[in-house]
Design an enzyme around this catalytic site. Structure first.
Site, short mmCIF file in Angstrom:
data_model
loop_
_atom_site.label_atom_id
_atom_site.label_comp_id
_atom_site.label_asym_id
_atom_site.label_seq_id
_atom_site.Cartn_x
_atom_site.Cartn_y
_atom_site.Cartn_z
N ARG A 149 19.15 20.62 -28.97
CA ARG A 149 18.10 20.89 -27.98
C ARG A 149 18.66 21.54 -26.71
NH1 ARG A 149 12.95 18.08 -28.66
NH2 ARG A 149 12.86 17.59 -30.86
N TYR A 181 6.73 12.90 -40.29
CA TYR A 181 5.69 13.53 -39.47
C TYR A 181 4.47 13.89 -40.32
CZ TYR A 181 9.17 13.64 -35.81
OH TYR A 181 10.09 13.26 -34.88
N ASP A 231 11.46 24.85 -34.82
CA ASP A 231 11.24 23.41 -34.90
C ASP A 231 11.26 22.98 -36.37
OD1 ASP A 231 10.41 21.12 -32.91
OD2 ASP A 231 9.36 20.75 -34.79
N ARG A 251 7.98 29.52 -21.57
CA ARG A 251 7.01 28.60 -22.19
C ARG A 251 5.62 28.73 -21.55
NH1 ARG A 251 4.10 26.53 -24.56
NH2 ARG A 251 3.83 24.42 -25.36
N ARG A 273 13.11 22.21 -22.09
CA ARG A 273 12.48 21.97 -20.79
C ARG A 273 13.41 21.75 -19.62
NH1 ARG A 273 8.19 17.49 -21.96
NH2 ARG A 273 9.64 17.15 -23.67
O1 1CP Z 1 17.74 24.09 -28.78
C1 1CP Z 1 17.57 23.61 -29.90
O2 1CP Z 1 18.13 22.57 -30.31
C2 1CP Z 1 16.69 24.36 -30.89
C3 1CP Z 1 15.34 24.00 -30.90
C4 1CP Z 1 14.80 22.71 -31.54
C5 1CP Z 1 15.30 21.90 -32.58
C6 1CP Z 1 16.62 21.98 -33.28
C7 1CP Z 1 13.54 22.21 -31.19
C8 1CP Z 1 12.69 22.77 -30.13
N1 1CP Z 1 13.24 21.18 -32.02
C9 1CP Z 1 14.29 20.95 -32.88
C10 1CP Z 1 14.39 19.95 -33.95
C11 1CP Z 1 13.41 18.84 -34.00
N2 1CP Z 1 12.07 18.86 -33.75
C12 1CP Z 1 13.75 17.54 -34.44
C13 1CP Z 1 15.13 17.13 -34.92
C14 1CP Z 1 16.04 16.78 -33.80
C15 1CP Z 1 15.63 15.58 -32.99
O3 1CP Z 1 15.64 14.45 -33.56
O4 1CP Z 1 15.33 15.75 -31.81
C16 1CP Z 1 12.59 16.75 -34.40
C17 1CP Z 1 12.46 15.28 -34.78
C18 1CP Z 1 11.51 17.60 -33.97
C19 1CP Z 1 10.08 17.22 -33.86
C20 1CP Z 1 9.51 17.49 -32.51
N3 1CP Z 1 9.43 18.73 -31.93
C21 1CP Z 1 8.96 16.55 -31.60
C22 1CP Z 1 8.77 15.06 -31.85
C23 1CP Z 1 9.99 14.27 -31.42
C24 1CP Z 1 9.79 12.77 -31.72
O5 1CP Z 1 10.43 11.99 -30.98
O6 1CP Z 1 9.09 12.38 -32.65
C25 1CP Z 1 8.58 17.25 -30.44
C26 1CP Z 1 7.96 16.70 -29.18
C27 1CP Z 1 8.90 18.63 -30.67
C28 1CP Z 1 8.64 19.76 -29.75
C29 1CP Z 1 9.83 20.57 -29.37
N4 1CP Z 1 10.71 21.16 -30.26
C30 1CP Z 1 11.64 21.92 -29.56
C31 1CP Z 1 11.32 21.79 -28.16
C32 1CP Z 1 12.07 22.47 -27.04
C33 1CP Z 1 10.20 20.95 -28.05
C34 1CP Z 1 9.46 20.56 -26.79
C35 1CP Z 1 8.33 21.52 -26.57
C36 1CP Z 1 8.15 21.88 -25.14
O7 1CP Z 1 7.86 20.97 -24.38
O8 1CP Z 1 8.29 23.05 -24.77
#
Ligand code: 1CP
Length: 347
Positions: free
Chosen positions: A26, A152, A76, A39, A30
């Site tokens: 990540r 999910y 994602d 964004r 943000r």
């Molecule tokens: O920079 C990076 O790492 C690349 C982008 C990336 C990656 C690898 C994002 C962007 N998401 C992910 C993987 C991801 N998404 C995972 C696996 C890693 C982890 O455990 O964190 C998971 C579980 C998700 C699912 C997801 N996406 C959630 C739910 C999390 C939960 O606790 O259940 C959420 C809120 C997101 C949205 C998301 N994905 C990525 C970003 C930057 C965001 C936030 C969106 C925003 O606010 O702009």
């Protein structure tokens, strides 16, 4: 400098045991004001993921700011259910909302036919990032693992107790395995397309692997990952593959033992002592700083980073967090962390 091979590839190849590459899960997101600016104008979160131009921009932002050794493509794990035809939305302040799948008949909405076409903007973004990034940096493609993506799809979003998916998997394993098999095929295809587009490394996120009892871990985490790794390896024998089975504890060994796994990314609950004894003799290790140390910074972060570097740098090691960067992390702390790792690898 810019013509050399990415050091992360040499480390993954076991050729370089002195360098310690760094990137952060990540790393785009943000906590970066330049991400927030994109964004704001991107429309929905999925619109951002499917815009090759904007996805490329936010992928490169953390490299420009911190000079990380690798760029992970901005996307994602939930693009897979979206591409399979399940309804997926990201709601501000809530997170992902999916139309939950709870029984065999609900799986009828899933369809592989349009997968590659639907995800083509991701592949275009990867090719564009590869073209723009200097040769000394690697591009990381990724996917969720079947179990984590399925949580999910079945729960309909994030969950507290994961009771719906566990109940389905425990009480009707044959039925539940139909969903897992669909995901194995879809994820294998998605990873292969990312490699064809230019990804130098791939990472599979099994963020919820630690939820399962041992029997379930074997069935729903180890087996699907094994099939995906074999599928990817059959076309790309040399591509480095990193697996992140979060909170797997001693079961990290079962993941490291899967044929074809190059590296295991570990969370922060496992000790460097255990890792150096039990994992670093099998695979490259990546991790294991608690993201809250990065959030806090200062002396606490410094001594923890030093401890990890001293504990794990005797073998090929990639510095990373135990989970993703938290949104309120100060960017100065990230700069300080990168500086510490870079000084350590020069010393
Ligand atoms: O920079 C990076 O790492 C690349 C982008 C990336 C990656 C690898 C994002 C962007 N998401 C992910 C993987 C991801 N998404 C995972 C696996 C890693 C982890 O455990 O964190 C998971 C579980 C998700 C699912 C997801 N996406 C959630 C739910 C999390 C939960 O606790 O259940 C959420 C809120 C997101 C949205 C998301 N994905 C990525 C970003 C930057 C965001 C936030 C969106 C925003 O606010 O702009």
């Amino acid at each position: 400098m810019t013509t050399s091979n990415p050091i992360i590839l040499d480390v993954l190849d076991g050729k370089d045991v002195k360098s310690i590459p760094i990137w952060l899960m990540r790393q785009a997101g943000r906590y970066l004001e330049e991400y927030q600016a994109v964004r704001k104008i991107s429309g929905s979160f999925l619109d951002l993921c499917y815009s090759p131009k904007m996805a490329k921009r936010v992928t490169l932002q953390p490299i420009e700011r911190f000079n990380f050794d690798a760029a992970i493509i901005f996307s994602d794990i939930l693009v897979i259910p979206d591409a399979l035809g399940q309804s997926v939305q990201f709601q501000e302040g809530i997170g992902p909302i999916l139309e939950p799948l709870r029984d065999l008949s609900s799986l009828n909405c899933l369809n592989m036919d349009n997968l590659t076409n639907h995800l083509s903007p991701v592949y275009e973004a990867i090719s564009d990032v590869r073209l723009e990034l200097t040769r000394d940096k690697a591009v990381i493609g990724f996917s969720g693992a079947p179990w984590t993506v399925a949580t999910y799809m079945v729960e309909g979003g994030s969950s507290k107790d994961f009771s719906n998916i566990k109940q389905w998997a425990y009480s009707s394993p044959e039925e539940f395995s139909i969903l897992i098999e669909i995901l194995i095929s879809a994820i294998t295809m998605h990873l292969l397309s990312q490699i064809k587009a230019g990804a130098d490394v791939i990472q599979i996120f099994d963020s919820w692997a630690g939820l399962l009892p041992d029997s379930g871990f074997k069935k729903w985490c180890v087996y699907p990952i094994k099939k995906i790794v074999a599928g990817v390896r059959s076309e790309f024998p040399d591509i480095p593959i990193i697996i992140f089975p979060r909170l797997a504890g001693h079961r990290y060994i079962a993941i490291a033992d899967i044929e074809g796994v190059t590296a295991v990314s570990v969370d922060h609950t496992i000790s460097t002592d255990w890792l150096s004894k039990n994992l670093q003799n099998k695979v490259v290790v990546q991790g294991n700083l608690d993201p809250v140390f990065l959030l806090s910074g200062g002396a606490a972060m410094k001594s923890e980073v030093k401890r990890i570097l001293e504990g794990l740098s005797g073998h090929p090691f990639i510095f990373n967090l135990g989970h993703g960067v938290l949104p309120s992390t100060p960017t100065d702390n990230v700069s300080e962390l990168c500086e510490m790792v870079s000084v350590y690898r020069r010393s």
